[in-house]
Design an enzyme around this catalytic site. Structure first.
Site, short mmCIF file in Angstrom:
data_model
loop_
_atom_site.label_atom_id
_atom_site.label_comp_id
_atom_site.label_asym_id
_atom_site.label_seq_id
_atom_site.Cartn_x
_atom_site.Cartn_y
_atom_site.Cartn_z
N TYR A 1 -3.82 -24.76 8.73
CA TYR A 1 -4.69 -24.73 7.55
C TYR A 1 -5.96 -25.56 7.80
O TYR A 1 -7.07 -25.06 7.79
CB TYR A 1 -3.97 -25.34 6.33
CG TYR A 1 -3.03 -24.44 5.57
CD1 TYR A 1 -2.36 -23.39 6.18
CD2 TYR A 1 -2.79 -24.66 4.21
CE1 TYR A 1 -1.48 -22.58 5.45
CE2 TYR A 1 -1.92 -23.86 3.48
CZ TYR A 1 -1.27 -22.82 4.11
OH TYR A 1 -0.41 -22.04 3.39
N GLU B 1 5.66 -26.40 -0.15
CA GLU B 1 5.48 -27.66 0.57
C GLU B 1 5.48 -28.85 -0.40
O GLU B 1 6.04 -29.89 -0.11
CB GLU B 1 4.16 -27.65 1.36
CG GLU B 1 3.90 -28.95 2.10
CD GLU B 1 2.72 -28.88 3.06
OE1 GLU B 1 1.86 -28.01 2.88
OE2 GLU B 1 2.67 -29.72 3.98
C1 LIG Z 1 0.26 -36.88 9.29
C2 LIG Z 1 -0.52 -35.67 8.91
C3 LIG Z 1 -0.04 -34.42 9.22
C4 LIG Z 1 -0.79 -33.30 8.90
N1 LIG Z 1 -0.30 -32.07 9.27
C5 LIG Z 1 -1.05 -30.96 9.01
C6 LIG Z 1 -0.61 -29.68 9.46
O1 LIG Z 1 0.45 -29.54 10.08
N2 LIG Z 1 -1.39 -28.62 9.23
C7 LIG Z 1 -2.57 -28.71 8.55
O2 LIG Z 1 -3.22 -27.68 8.34
N3 LIG Z 1 -3.03 -29.90 8.11
C8 LIG Z 1 -2.29 -31.03 8.33
N4 LIG Z 1 -2.74 -32.26 7.91
C9 LIG Z 1 -4.05 -32.34 7.28
C10 LIG Z 1 -4.03 -32.67 5.80
O3 LIG Z 1 -3.62 -31.57 5.03
C11 LIG Z 1 -5.45 -33.15 5.44
O4 LIG Z 1 -5.62 -34.40 6.10
C12 LIG Z 1 -5.64 -33.31 3.97
O5 LIG Z 1 -5.64 -32.06 3.32
C13 LIG Z 1 -6.96 -34.04 3.64
O6 LIG Z 1 -8.03 -33.43 4.29
P1 LIG Z 1 -9.03 -34.26 5.22
O7 LIG Z 1 -8.23 -35.06 6.16
O8 LIG Z 1 -10.03 -33.29 5.77
O9 LIG Z 1 -9.75 -35.29 4.24
P2 LIG Z 1 -10.98 -34.97 3.29
O10 LIG Z 1 -10.74 -33.67 2.58
O11 LIG Z 1 -12.23 -35.13 4.05
O12 LIG Z 1 -10.84 -36.14 2.22
C14 LIG Z 1 -11.25 -37.47 2.48
C15 LIG Z 1 -10.99 -38.30 1.23
O13 LIG Z 1 -11.76 -37.80 0.13
C16 LIG Z 1 -10.93 -37.50 -0.99
N5 LIG Z 1 -11.43 -36.28 -1.66
C17 LIG Z 1 -11.79 -35.13 -1.06
N6 LIG Z 1 -12.17 -34.21 -1.98
C18 LIG Z 1 -12.02 -34.81 -3.20
C19 LIG Z 1 -12.23 -34.38 -4.55
N7 LIG Z 1 -12.64 -33.14 -4.83
N8 LIG Z 1 -11.94 -35.24 -5.55
C20 LIG Z 1 -11.49 -36.49 -5.28
N9 LIG Z 1 -11.29 -36.97 -4.02
C21 LIG Z 1 -11.54 -36.13 -3.00
C22 LIG Z 1 -9.55 -37.24 -0.39
O14 LIG Z 1 -8.52 -37.49 -1.33
C23 LIG Z 1 -9.53 -38.26 0.76
O15 LIG Z 1 -9.18 -39.52 0.26
C24 LIG Z 1 -2.02 -33.42 8.22
C25 LIG Z 1 -2.50 -34.68 7.88
C26 LIG Z 1 -1.77 -35.80 8.22
C27 LIG Z 1 -2.31 -37.15 7.86
#
Ligand SMILES: Cc1cc2nc3c(=O)[nH]c(=O)nc-3n(C[C@H](O)[C@H](O)[C@H](O)COP(=O)(O)OP(=O)(O)OC[C@H]3O[C@@H](n4cnc5c(N)ncnc54)[C@H](O)[C@@H]3O)c2cc1C
Length: 388
Positions: free
Chosen positions: A134, A250
């Protein structure tokens, strides 16, 4: 509640699974007791794969799936009993959460008969592991920003783009990928949910070393990767609906399996507190009791969602918000119970103890599967009907 009442069959089921586990968690499996959980995924992986095969042979994978899909059609109560006995036996951590608990229910809900027949048996046997494609560098919380593209090329989809944070991609056979199939579309429209084989030249997996020292997740690059035209779940360009359906699993009911590990970890924290004579500390004792209560609440809520049947709705966000925060707090509690000695590594930089790994990994619980902030947005906007 009627759905979860105890029956005589349940007592027999408990005896049977507890006997089976006692008989089988021996030898190299017993050496992995309590291992392989969050932050510790690299430990004994091959042995845990063999364990998965054994579970498959004995019919313990897909316990709650309907019988017509090869599952056991176990009742809710039986699935909980299995989880409790599994935790008690400290059986090794499982290796295919995403196949068994995320993709399989999605295929059962939205897949074609052909897709179900092709993919469910491999998961049931413990042969085929799956990962979740994703997130991308510019599409995490804002998943609708997915830029990975797929276009039809003869009988195949041709896929180009990059995913990131792909858990266990380096040990997976297949990936479910959200890709943009309508190049003129934007946001939620024009995306499709594709099933893509990992073992091909067009797929490159680069591990990312995490703060725990392990490499649980990866970057995945698709460079003219291919998958068959028929391996799209749901309609072409309607992948958002399928992707969200999967997230419901999930964030909701699949946490029953996860709670098995939580139970074991909480038991371990309580043992540590007893061993260190810290149960008389009123603040610590209160936090231990809070953790115990939180786990019970989680269980009852998961059971309530499961009793409701079907694809979980936005209320699954309550469950994600709750368990993510609960487990992060358990990580803090674990380190606090250990006191200053909890901060000392066995051999720096990365020979961390199990407790330290858990503490560090639990920082990610409020991020993956949708961050706490995003869950609150979902609840505010879609459940409570508040303005954006
Ligand atoms: C251990 C681990 C395993 C993972 N495994 C997978 C996997 O197998 N497959 C996969 O596809 N993904 C995976 N992920 C990814 C995970 O789904 C994303 O890290 C998560 O969705 C957040 O996206 P980002 O890291 O791009 O942070 P961002 O979206 O850049 O967010 C950064 C910060 O801003 C905040 N924020 C963002 N938008 C808003 C809003 N609209 N309102 C308020 N706050 C906001 C967020 O809460 C966060 O604190 C994994 C992540 C981790 C840490």
């Amino acid at each position: 509640m009627a759905d979860v009442e105890l029956t005589g069959d349940d007592a027999r089921f408990r005896r049977d699974v507890s006997d089976w586990l006692a008989e089988h968690v021996v030898g190299e499996y017993a050496e992995l007791k309590g291992r392989g959980g969050p932050g510790d995924e690299d430990i004994g992986f091959d042995v845990r794969v063999a364990w998965e095969h054994d579970l498959g042979k004995a019919g313990f994978i897909g316990l709650g799936w309907p019988v017509e899909f090869g599952g056991r059609g176990a009742t809710l109560q039986q699935q909980i009993i299995w989880g409790e006995e599994y935790a008690r036996a400290q059986a090794p951590a499982r290796v295919n959460h995403m196949g068994e608990n995320l993709l399989a229910p999605t295929l059962i809900a939205y897949g074609t008969g052909e897709q179900q027949q092709r993919f469910l048996p491999g998961i049931l046997r413990g042969d085929e592991r799956w990962c979740q494609g994703y997130s991308e560098p510019n599409a995490g919380s804002d998943l609708a920003n997915v830029a990975t593209r797929a276009q039809l090329d003869g009988d195949d989809w041709l896929i180009n783009g990059q995913k990131v944070w792909t858990s266990l991609a380096h040990v997976s056979h297949w990936c479910f990928v959200v890709a943009r199939t309508d190049p003129s579309s934007a946001r939620h429209q024009g995306l499709s949910f594709l099933l893509v084989p990992m073992d091909q030249t067009g797929v490159e997996v680069r591990p990312i070393v995490q703060i725990t020292g392990g490499g649980e997740f990866n970057e995945v690059f698709f460079d003219d990767a291919r998958t068959e035209a028929g391996l799209v779940v749901g309609e072409v360009d309607d992948g958002w609906r399928i992707a969200m359906g999967l997230l419901g699993f999930e964030r909701g009911v699949s946490t029953l399996a996860q709670q098995v590990g939580f139970e074991r970890e909480l038991d371990h924290v309580i043992e540590l507190a007893r061993a260190a004579d810290r149960c008389e500390d009123p603040t610590l004792r209160q936090r231990l009791v809070d953790a115990w209560i939180g786990l019970r609440l989680m269980k009852w809520n998961a059971m309530r969602s499961m009793a409701a049947k079907g694809v979980p709705g936005p209320e699954a966000s309550i469950s994600k918000l709750f368990w993510g925060s609960w487990h992060r707090d358990l990580g803090n509690l674990m380190i606090d119970v250990l006191g200053p000695q909890g901060l000392v590594g066995d051999a720096l930089p990365y020979e961390l103890t199990l407790e330290q790994k858990l503490f560090l990994f639990s920082r990610s619980d409020t991020i993956y599967g949708g961050s706490n902030e995003i869950q609150r947005n979902v609840l505010g906007e879609r459940v409570l009907g508040l303005p954006k």
